[in-house]
Design an enzyme around this catalytic site. Sequence first.
Site, PDB file in Angstrom:
ATOM      1  N   ASN A   6      -6.473  -1.666   0.360  1.00  0.00           N
ATOM      2  CA  ASN A   6      -5.819  -2.874   0.873  1.00  0.00           C
ATOM      3  C   ASN A   6      -6.697  -4.112   0.795  1.00  0.00           C
ATOM      4  OD1 ASN A   6      -3.581  -1.394   1.217  1.00  0.00           O
ATOM      5  ND2 ASN A   6      -3.789  -1.137   3.437  1.00  0.00           N
TER       6      ASN A   6
ATOM      7  N   ASP B 272       6.258   1.163  -0.516  1.00  0.00           N
ATOM      8  CA  ASP B 272       6.432   2.205   0.501  1.00  0.00           C
ATOM      9  C   ASP B 272       7.760   2.054   1.220  1.00  0.00           C
ATOM     10  OD1 ASP B 272       3.973   3.270   0.089  1.00  0.00           O
ATOM     11  OD2 ASP B 272       3.029   2.289   1.792  1.00  0.00           O
TER      12      ASP B 272
HETATM   13  N1  EPU Z   1       6.556  -8.756   8.780  1.00  0.00           N
HETATM   14  C1  EPU Z   1       7.667  -9.547   8.875  1.00  0.00           C
HETATM   15  N2  EPU Z   1       7.727 -10.679   8.133  1.00  0.00           N
HETATM   16  C2  EPU Z   1       6.719 -11.049   7.293  1.00  0.00           C
HETATM   17  C3  EPU Z   1       5.587 -10.230   7.196  1.00  0.00           C
HETATM   18  C4  EPU Z   1       5.528  -9.079   7.957  1.00  0.00           C
HETATM   19  O1  EPU Z   1       8.589  -9.244   9.628  1.00  0.00           O
HETATM   20  O2  EPU Z   1       6.846 -12.106   6.646  1.00  0.00           O
HETATM   21  C5  EPU Z   1       6.488  -7.532   9.599  1.00  0.00           C
HETATM   22  C6  EPU Z   1       6.581  -6.296   8.738  1.00  0.00           C
HETATM   23  O3  EPU Z   1       7.938  -5.952   8.510  1.00  0.00           O
HETATM   24  C7  EPU Z   1       5.862  -5.280   9.593  1.00  0.00           C
HETATM   25  C8  EPU Z   1       4.784  -6.081  10.278  1.00  0.00           C
HETATM   26  O4  EPU Z   1       5.208  -7.438  10.200  1.00  0.00           O
HETATM   27  O5  EPU Z   1       6.730  -4.768  10.548  1.00  0.00           O
HETATM   28  C9  EPU Z   1       3.386  -5.944   9.705  1.00  0.00           C
HETATM   29  O6  EPU Z   1       3.374  -6.338   8.363  1.00  0.00           O
HETATM   30  P1  EPU Z   1       2.095  -6.907   7.622  1.00  0.00           P
HETATM   31  O7  EPU Z   1       2.510  -8.098   6.843  1.00  0.00           O
HETATM   32  O8  EPU Z   1       0.977  -7.054   8.612  1.00  0.00           O
HETATM   33  O9  EPU Z   1       1.720  -5.716   6.653  1.00  0.00           O
HETATM   34  P2  EPU Z   1       1.615  -5.732   5.073  1.00  0.00           P
HETATM   35  O10 EPU Z   1       0.788  -6.853   4.606  1.00  0.00           O
HETATM   36  O11 EPU Z   1       2.976  -5.539   4.488  1.00  0.00           O
HETATM   37  C10 EPU Z   1      -0.585  -4.305   5.050  1.00  0.00           C
HETATM   38  C11 EPU Z   1      -1.043  -3.045   4.410  1.00  0.00           C
HETATM   39  C12 EPU Z   1      -0.353  -1.858   5.042  1.00  0.00           C
HETATM   40  C13 EPU Z   1      -0.706  -1.851   6.521  1.00  0.00           C
HETATM   41  C14 EPU Z   1      -0.305  -3.192   7.162  1.00  0.00           C
HETATM   42  C15 EPU Z   1      -0.706  -3.304   8.614  1.00  0.00           C
HETATM   43  C16 EPU Z   1      -1.473  -3.699   2.142  1.00  0.00           C
HETATM   44  C17 EPU Z   1      -1.127  -3.599   0.710  1.00  0.00           C
HETATM   45  N3  EPU Z   1      -0.694  -3.067   2.995  1.00  0.00           N
HETATM   46  O12 EPU Z   1       0.825  -4.369   4.840  1.00  0.00           O
HETATM   47  O13 EPU Z   1      -0.904  -0.703   4.436  1.00  0.00           O
HETATM   48  O14 EPU Z   1      -0.021  -0.796   7.155  1.00  0.00           O
HETATM   49  O15 EPU Z   1      -0.919  -4.270   6.440  1.00  0.00           O
HETATM   50  O16 EPU Z   1      -2.056  -3.101   8.788  1.00  0.00           O
HETATM   51  O17 EPU Z   1      -2.475  -4.311   2.493  1.00  0.00           O
HETATM   52  C18 EPU Z   1      -0.962   1.517   3.711  1.00  0.00           C
HETATM   53  O18 EPU Z   1      -2.034   1.274   3.162  1.00  0.00           O
HETATM   54  O19 EPU Z   1      -0.547   2.669   3.918  1.00  0.00           O
HETATM   55  C19 EPU Z   1      -0.137   0.399   4.169  1.00  0.00           C
HETATM   56  C20 EPU Z   1       1.156   0.490   4.340  1.00  0.00           C
END
Ligand code: EPU
Length: 419
Positions: free
Chosen positions: A23, A118
């Site tokens: 990540n 995912d």
């Molecule tokens: N969310 C919204 N709107 C947005 C952005 C996020 O509603 O505009 C919500 C999402 O739906 C979720 C929550 O906020 O419910 C958290 O989302 P976030 O944006 O923090 O996560 P992400 O950037 O999509 C990254 C990691 C994930 C990890 C999360 C939380 C990457 C590629 N992915 O996802 O990693 O779980 O942060 O720490 O960096 C994994 O590696 O298994 C994985 C899923």
Amino acid sequence: MPVYQVSQSGPLRGEVIVPGAKNSVLKLMAASLLASGQTEITNVPNILDVDIMAQLLERLGCEVIHDKTNQKLIIAVPEKIGHKADYDLVRQMRASIAVLGPLVARCHEADIALPGGDAIGSRGLDIHLSGLEKLGCEVTNEHGYLIVKAPNGLKAEQISLDFPSVGATENVVMAAVLAKGTTVVDNVAREPEIVDLCEMLNKMGAQISGIGTSTLEITGVSELSPTNHEVVTDRIVAGTWAAAAVITQGDIFIKNAKTQHLELVVSKIEATGAQVKQLAEGLQVTMTGRPQAVDIMTLPYPGFPTDMQPQFIAINAIADGTAMVTENLFEARFRFVNELARLGADVKINGHHCLVRGKESLSGAPVEATDVRAGASLVLAGLVAEGETTVHEIHHIERGYANFVENLQKLGANIERII
Ligand code: EPU
């Protein structure tokens, strides 16, 4: 489709080396787009997602050399880059959305297919987009693509994120580094991978302060230059190996694990009854006897990571006692619980809570990985289930765990990848 065939194994013992974080590396690769010239990234994990991001960068006009032997990426970024992220790549990996910030910063426009990746919930983009709109972008949605344009360039603003989203923080920061003026972003995510990204951006000439806190101040510069950067180690991979030691009652030295990024995870590992020793080069996790059940509640960093939640459900499934696991980030992450139930786990879901009553043993069965962490956790459960467990859809696991099967075999696990 290839599967993992897992049989009940004894305690896992030995050493594993934690590679760079998935990540982080994917975002660092996206950040390379911000400067023309040659960026070098080291400590790159050998995982599928890196190959997908490399293909995306190539479509945008970059040349990417992935030296897997030396865990190194060399990315040559041209003066003029493309601005379209195609559906066939974006649908394979949600992290492709990380090119959005760099593309609007460099090209003042980006056409990005709406991401897949995912199957762990709705994962909206509203926070990403409202941040970019504040910086001067106009956003429309046409035929499955987000069309983002900044006709008058990007201008600094005060931004407060509704939620400390990892992806939104990254996109807003990568856009703001080339905006005019000083942007202040409040309620940002503070994950070690965000710190890694900001540190690389500063090496490229960006002016970001407040790194590691919930407010970032970013003074835009007119251009950035390429740099060399070493990816931070993967705290979730490290945590997964710690969980493997606990569940198999083993003894694993996790080289390169950084305790400062794993404080809550380590305290929960200790609460299972395991011994965790911090050594100069990593963590030694030793478990004797059946684990105790532990309650878990996921929260943004420095809270307990959602990416370690399935591993702890697997531990709780064979633990002594009953545990409540609360998932506050991705509701659909509990899809995996139904697969664990196929191994005989006593699990009950109520909304975003999962009650796990520990059982003395599990029983092997065919199961399906529903996401990367779920897949790894099903393998861990399979190692302690009686008989054979076949894990399907292993491409999810290989997206995030480098040499997973080889590492497990070295530790004494009975696991084969069958094509
Ligand atoms: N969310 C919204 N709107 C947005 C952005 C996020 O509603 O505009 C919500 C999402 O739906 C979720 C929550 O906020 O419910 C958290 O989302 P976030 O944006 O923090 O996560 P992400 O950037 O999509 C990254 C990691 C994930 C990890 C999360 C939380 C990457 C590629 N992915 O996802 O990693 O779980 O942060 O720490 O960096 C994994 O590696 O298994 C994985 C899923």
